[in-house]
Design an enzyme around this catalytic site. Structure first.
Site, short mmCIF file in Angstrom:
data_model
loop_
_atom_site.label_atom_id
_atom_site.label_comp_id
_atom_site.label_asym_id
_atom_site.label_seq_id
_atom_site.Cartn_x
_atom_site.Cartn_y
_atom_site.Cartn_z
CE LYS A 333 -4.33 -2.04 1.41
NZ LYS A 333 -5.25 -2.40 2.47
NE ARG A 367 -7.49 -8.86 1.25
CZ ARG A 367 -7.16 -8.09 0.22
NH1 ARG A 367 -6.19 -7.20 0.32
NH2 ARG A 367 -7.79 -8.21 -0.92
N1 HH2 Z 1 -7.39 -4.16 1.38
C1 HH2 Z 1 -7.83 -4.24 0.10
C2 HH2 Z 1 -8.91 -5.07 -0.23
N2 HH2 Z 1 -9.53 -5.81 0.72
N3 HH2 Z 1 -9.70 -6.53 2.97
C3 HH2 Z 1 -9.29 -6.47 4.24
N4 HH2 Z 1 -9.89 -7.22 5.18
N5 HH2 Z 1 -8.24 -5.66 4.62
C4 HH2 Z 1 -7.59 -4.87 3.72
O1 HH2 Z 1 -6.67 -4.12 4.13
C5 HH2 Z 1 -8.01 -4.91 2.35
C6 HH2 Z 1 -9.10 -5.76 2.00
C7 HH2 Z 1 -7.14 -3.45 -0.97
O2 HH2 Z 1 -6.03 -4.11 -1.45
P1 HH2 Z 1 -5.99 -4.98 -2.80
O3 HH2 Z 1 -6.98 -6.08 -2.78
O4 HH2 Z 1 -4.59 -5.40 -3.01
O5 HH2 Z 1 -6.32 -3.91 -3.93
P2 HH2 Z 1 -7.63 -3.61 -4.78
O6 HH2 Z 1 -8.70 -3.13 -3.84
O7 HH2 Z 1 -7.18 -2.54 -5.74
O8 HH2 Z 1 -8.06 -4.87 -5.46
#
Ligand code: HH2
Length: 392
Positions: A333, A367
């Protein structure tokens, strides 16, 4: 005379010092638990509550600072127990006694397992949640797992690297991302959930804010719902989780992904995030979801400026104290880019470091995109925390 500071994790240090001086382990740990330092903010308070708190804190040997409508109380868990214990000679106002009692109950040992629709996931050591984004536009891995075969191959590598859960998401929640409609989200997520359930054997979680997507994924064998809105986006979501007995991640966010950046305004980020998560948790429990199903997540990067994310990692104890296992999702992030100067494709070492920082403050689930790097770093953190001092 020598004075030796028992630094760091006070109860663990206290327990080993007592054990080294002849107490049996159980007795030493029980005595030491009361030595855990606690600092609480109580607000809002009315005038009689503030006065009663000041008198009670002085009697119990706690530090107490007060102002208009608030108090900060600091000391040890044992002394706080003394303050909360009913005293017929000087009873605490009812609301205050209840609030302290509820806090002390939640402070009991962090849960060692997480109940899902299909099993109990042990949390006595760190559990890595591998990210399987089935999206064309996620900020760090968009497009990589879009075809079910690619998702399956990625998930196999994650299992070999030590993942304990796989989290499948069909919507990017980065600021500015366009939301797919429900049919498109289902079309992305379901074939991958089915393939992972059939081929991988690890618990599968679905990262969605839509109850229909959650329900279809649960019917396809997923056992956890990871809802970044904390069950707030879709009024049917809590019932879907309850009916399936699914594990649920309640994440903290304010607003929607496209409005959240403007809502990153806090006076005390850890305290406010913990209070807002406690409200979400209370609402989930009121809908019939069992406490053992609930994991809490401070939502790193969601309605948080870089400094807020760092402060949250440092003061994660405020969320841990709510009495549920805690998940963090620092993976790649922006705040890690701000801290290291690294671009998004070079943030896996920083991610592993953030996971370790969170582990030392009590998080149990992590995660991440790069499972191997996080697993190795967390193996060291688990070993440090599980170390009994070489037989002391
Ligand atoms: N962060 C993202 C998505 N889901 N769920 C939880 N529980 N905690 C988090 O910090 C979290 C989450 C965002 O990250 P990512 O899936 O890598 O990106 P994107 O939303 O662009 O798919």
């Amino acid at each position: 005379m020598r004075v030796t500071a028992l630094a760091g994790d006070v109860p663990a240090a206290l327990a080993s010092a007592l054990e080294a001086r002849g107490l049996d382990r159980l007795h030493a740990e029980a005595l030491a638990a009361g030595g855990a330092p606690v600092a609480l903010v109580l607000e809002p308070l009315d005038e009689p509550e503030t006065s009663a708190l000041m008198r009670g804190a002085a009697r119990a040997g706690l530090d107490c600072h007060t102002g208009e409508g608030w108090a900060v109380v600091a000391g040890t868990l044992a002394r706080l127990g003394g303050l909360a214990r009913p005293d017929p000679a000087a009873p605490l106002p009812e609301r205050l006694g209840l609030a302290l009692g509820r806090f002390l109950q939640g402070r009991q040992e962090a849960p060692q397992a997480w109940r899902t629709a299909r099993r109990s996931i042990p949390l006595d050591r760190s559990c890595i949640v591998g990210i399987v984004n089935v999206t064309p536009d996620s900020f760090s891995d968009g497009g990589r797992h879009l075809a079910p075969d690619d998702a399956l191959a990625g998930a196999q590598r994650m299992r070999e690297a030590g993942a304990g859960v796989l989290d499948v998401g069909g919507e990017s929640t980065r600021p500015g991302a366009e939301r797919p409609d429900e049919a498109e989200e289902l079309r992305r997520v379901l074939p991958v959930v089915r393939a992972l359930v059939a081929e991988i054997g690890l618990p599968v979680s679905v990262d969605t804010r839509r109850s229909r997507v959650a329900q279809a994924a649960l019917e396809a064998g997923a056992e956890i719902v990871n809802d970044v809105s904390g069950l707030a986006a879709d009024p049917r979501m809590a019932e879907v989780v309850r009916a399936a007995g699914a594990g649920v991640v309640l994440m903290h966010m304010r607003g929607e992904p496209h409005t959240m950046d403007g809502l990153a305004v806090y006076r005390d980020v850890a305290g406010e995030v913990a209070a807002e998560l406690a409200e979400r948790r209370d609402r989930a429990l009121a809908c019939g979801i069992a406490p053992e199903q609930v994991v809490l997540d401070p939502g790193l990067g969601f309605a948080k400026a870089p400094a807020h994310n760092l402060a949250l990692l440092d003061r994660l104890g405020a969320v841990v104290a709510l009495g549920h296992p805690v998940m963090v999702g620092p993976s790649r992030k922006r705040f890690l880019g701000a801290a290291t100067g690294q671009p998004v494709d070079r943030r896996d070492a920083a991610t592993a470091a953030a996971c370790v920082a969170a582990r030392m403050r009590g998080a149990r689930l992590f995660r991440v995109h790069d499972v191997a790097a996080a697993r190795e770093a967390l193996a060291v953190a688990d070993a440090v925390l599980g170390n009994d001092g070489g037989g002391a």
